[in-house]
Motif scaffolding. Structure first.
Motif, short mmCIF file in Angstrom:
data_model
loop_
_atom_site.label_atom_id
_atom_site.label_comp_id
_atom_site.label_asym_id
_atom_site.label_seq_id
_atom_site.Cartn_x
_atom_site.Cartn_y
_atom_site.Cartn_z
N GLN A 47 2.33 1.84 -3.38
CA GLN A 47 1.40 1.94 -4.56
C GLN A 47 1.07 3.46 -4.22
O GLN A 47 0.58 4.07 -5.43
CB GLN A 47 0.11 1.13 -4.22
N GLU A 48 0.91 4.00 -3.01
CA GLU A 48 0.46 5.37 -2.91
C GLU A 48 1.70 6.33 -2.75
O GLU A 48 1.53 7.46 -1.97
CB GLU A 48 -0.33 5.27 -1.69
N VAL A 69 0.75 -1.25 -0.03
CA VAL A 69 0.06 -0.16 0.00
C VAL A 69 0.90 1.31 0.02
O VAL A 69 0.76 2.40 -0.75
CB VAL A 69 -0.88 0.13 1.22
N GLU A 108 -6.81 -1.62 -2.37
CA GLU A 108 -6.05 -2.84 -2.33
C GLU A 108 -6.61 -3.96 -1.90
O GLU A 108 -6.60 -5.15 -2.31
CB GLU A 108 -4.40 -2.55 -1.37
N GLY A 155 -6.16 3.98 -0.15
CA GLY A 155 -5.37 3.02 -0.65
C GLY A 155 -5.48 1.37 -0.10
O GLY A 155 -5.59 0.50 -0.84
N MET A 156 -5.62 1.54 1.24
CA MET A 156 -5.77 0.26 1.83
C MET A 156 -7.24 -0.37 1.30
O MET A 156 -7.25 -1.53 0.79
CB MET A 156 -6.00 0.70 3.29
#
Lengths: 266, 266, 266, 266
Positions: free
Chosen positions: A152-153, A149, A245, A241-242
């Motif tokens: 990705q973020e 995460v 995902e 984001g969490m």
């Protein structure tokens, strides 16, 4: 030989293979933690003086084991399910450039560098051993999820920190204009005022630097209240984001399940 | 001439067009950062004294480049895909009133104002140059996303800050009633107590003003614990706004995709 | 006898059964709160000295009532709807090993231990009575929801705290390398520096330990700003966990509803 | 007469009806803000002394206007679309018991109470006028949304604050056991230690009370890091509540839309 390689692959990379595999992995985990504890404890000068030989011996042993682990992992990587790693030569090179292999390399490299060059500051070198902690990420699924995460973020987080830094910079400039002549040693220039504004916007608030004039306090109060909204950006980014995902993983799991059922495997 | 305009448009606004376009954009980004560093560094009096000519020269060069950039962007804007900007006269005026063009204007205007009027406080003028940082928003998609979320949730954020301000005001009033006669210089009136309550509710906690009586501490404790729930509002607003914005973008992307497939373009 | 057991089960476990059942539950809740207040108040030495007999008497009464409650709950648990608890012998043992029963046991056990062995530190023993607060979780649905979310996300939260601890450890190491020789009593070793870095990364910021050199401040500033992103992880985890748990409950409720309608019960 | 009532209803409650209605609402908003400013400013003793007659006159005028507003709103409420408020007698009583009417009452009641009884502490009485700020909630949709979310999640928020209070209580007990004999005036009993633990768990961290022993610091460090996870609960609750509330509103809006289209109204 090949069966040993297969067993080792299962034991070290898939973490399956009975009691011995479990023992092996636990031993490596404990060794990493012991290394970190050693780094922390030996930084206390008196303790290091008293037990110097023990710490040196422990370091040499650890490096030996970690080097062996590094070599073994490079040997067994061709057993991987990923076709990219199966070629004896190119597969191994690809593996050695993967993040986890680089972490393993970083764990032992400083020792050999200091051995051959011997010029590095010993304190810095010892502290670098803390990076061995990263080896633990191999053993936790939820740690891997969080790091995924965060990675990705990363773009959004960096942008949020950029906005935060702009707020810090603007508030440092403001307090420098407002109180620069009152507390010249603390707010006399923007670089000096930056310390106060970083500590304030992040709501740390040590209290070693504090505005004293009315205008300064009104300005700080505004910054403090506004700062709450800006400092909430990372939490918002990570939460969104969490959620994404976890949704993505659930859907890909469902997709695999459906495919398996259609193929009659389930 | 027209092909130069087209190339410049692609290079400056779409950030495409080969190595030279990339170089141009990177040069402008580095220049903005260098400007900000210069503002921060030259606020340190001793440094400014030592290198005054260099700072002046750097400022003149920067303003010249940024003015050229401003004029060029106004020239090339008619190449835009948006029909609103394509008219030579009205399109250009529309462009000049767009947020990004205003940011570019703000970046150079203070310099010319001080040149012609020369009456402004030099320190304030120099600090205004920090706003050139806003020019960087052109180059980051995720920064644009965050600013969009912040703008979209502005109403809710302002309401959350209003609730926070109410809590600050009520806790200032409370501590003024409770400890006003004990620490008259710190809590002797609501305006004085506001400093403490803002610092406390935002969890900054400098520690320069602290309640000392039992009643004051019980009251502060209640405010501190309640404050955690209220101070969490902005994070909640931004998280929900972030999730909605990303969903909206995903859906609009999917919609475009479906339309493109139906039209047989994909 | 059996009807008394049934009534008691409804009153104590389902919290239904008219005015007396409500009274019984409220009495138990008030008793728990009164116990906690007593623990807090009697820790003030002067107050304990003045009212020692009253506190002793109150403790004995409370333990008597809580013991009776414990025994009664063990007696009535076979009335449960869960088939697992309905067997007179195995069902009761299963109940006694359930979390709520263990909480009830912990509430009274220290008293009996001290009675029979009498060797424990009295202050620690008295403080253990605070755990009686856990008995209140029985009475609040939303508390149970929050605890469920915390338990479900325990893995992720521990990983987040692990990442946070890594940041704390690395920043302690950094400040030890940078300012260790300037403030040896505060940053002279990693264990000493850990206090400062924990207080800083968690944005508590007491201000008893503060970096003083330029390099130290630049390093701390970086850590402080980065720390905001890392410290936001738990909020993100809990928000995503909360949303999932509520969704799951809504869906299971809808499922039950649909089944009830299909069976013609609704 | 009836048309005046209708116009007033539209102007005051629906906030529509041309320039005069807008003026009326803006005047009332400005008056509320001016009242709050007056309360804050006059708490500064020197300012009140200098302008006492003005403040008294302003208060009398404000109360007169707010009383008139209160009476008018009670008169016009029967124009409401809600059938519950349309009955001349019972409708008006229902309105007078609604939250917004009670807020209006609280805004003027203290003045009349002090007029007739005259016994209240003048400072407390004046501070109560801050509650007039609540009248502003009538004018902001997003404020109403936030208050709706806060009210809806009240149960969960209270549970989160309860868990937080448990952590505060346990950490106070811990530090009392660990450092009670070292700093008896600060940690000598649980009530004394509560101040430190509340300030710490909420990450305010004034720094007026700080553990000094090694054990105390290790214990505090653990509490501080754990506290981050617990203090994130309110943010998680509010984020999930916010997302649900917005979803609910979107769906109810879509439902209304569909119904309107089916009825051929759109």
């Amino acid at each position: 030989m090949l069966r040993a390689r297969q067993w080792l692959y299962l034991a070290l990379e898939v973490q399956k293979g009975g009691a011995w595999a479990t023992f092996l992995n636990h031993f490596l985990m404990v060794l990493v933690v012991a290394n970190v504890v050693a780094v922390v404890v030996e930084s206390e000068h008196a303790i290091y003086e008293a037990y110097a030989p023990f710490f040196e011996w422990f370091e040499v042993c650890s490096v030996a084991i970690f080097t062996l682990e590094y070599v073994l992992r490079a040997w067994i990587c061709v057993e991987s399910e990923h076709i990219a790693f199966q070629h004896p030569m190119r597969g191994r090179i690809r593996y050695l450039l993967s993040p986890m292999a680089l972490v393993d390399l970083v764990a032992v490299l400083p020792f050999y560098l200091s051995l051959f060059f011997g010029l590095v500051d010993l304190r810095v070198l010892r502290s670098l051993r803390l990076l061995r902690l990263l080896k633990l990420t191999r053993y936790s699924h939820s740690l891997a999820l969080l790091l995924a995460v965060l990675r990705q973020e990363a773009d959004n987080l960096i942008s949020a920190l950029f906005i935060l830094c702009m707020l810090v910079l603007l508030s440092a400039t403001g307090i420098y204009l407002v109180e620069g002549h009152i507390q010249p040693d603390k707010f006399g220039s923007i670089p000096r005022a930056l310390w106060w504004s970083a500590v304030t916007v992040a709501t740390v608030g040590y209290g070693d630097v504090v505005p004293v004039t009315l205008v300064g306090k009104v300005f700080s109060g505004t910054i403090i209240i506004t700062g709450i909204a800006i400092a909430a950006l990372p939490a918002a980014i990570l939460a969104s984001g969490m959620i994404n995902e976890l949704k993505r993983r659930r859907e890909s799991f469902r997709f695999e399940l459906v495919r398996a059922m259609e193929n009659g495997k389930l």
